[in-house]
Design a protein around this motif. Structure first.
Motif: not given
Length: 96
Positions: A26-34, A36-39, A43-45, A65-73
């Motif tokens: 699950l963590l591996y699969c969600s890394a791509f989605v997170f 994209l979402a963080s990017t 950019l919106l921010g 930042f929290l959604v990025s791979p450095v944050g909660v994941p």
């Protein structure tokens, strides 16, 4: 007594092993989605920070930042590592 400990620990080790495998997938699969979402949120921010409101822009950048791979994941990966270490500790203690 040693065989009894092995019989009692086997289901616990099996459950921990399956839990770590499922969570890793699950963590591996969600890394791509997170990613994209963080990017997109980042950019919106930046756009909101420059054009509209500093406060709302900073809030969006913190969310990015929290959604990025450095944050909660990353915290989830750290916790998953601790659970895997627990499994190995049980295996080493019981099975030698």
């Amino acid at each position: 007594m040693r065989i009894l400990m092995k019989l009692l620990a086997a289901p616990i080790v099996l459950v921990l092993m399956l839990f770590v495998w499922i969570c890793s997938a699950l963590l591996y699969c969600s890394a791509f989605v997170f990613g994209l979402a963080s990017t997109i949120i980042g950019l919106l921010g930046l756009a909101v920070l420059v054009t509209y409101s500093v406060k709302n822009g900073v809030i969006l950048l913190i969310i990015a930042f929290l959604v990025s791979p450095v944050g909660v994941p990353m915290a989830a990966a750290w916790l998953l590592g601790r659970i895997q270490n627990l499994r190995y500790a049980i295996q080493d203690r019981v099975y030698g």
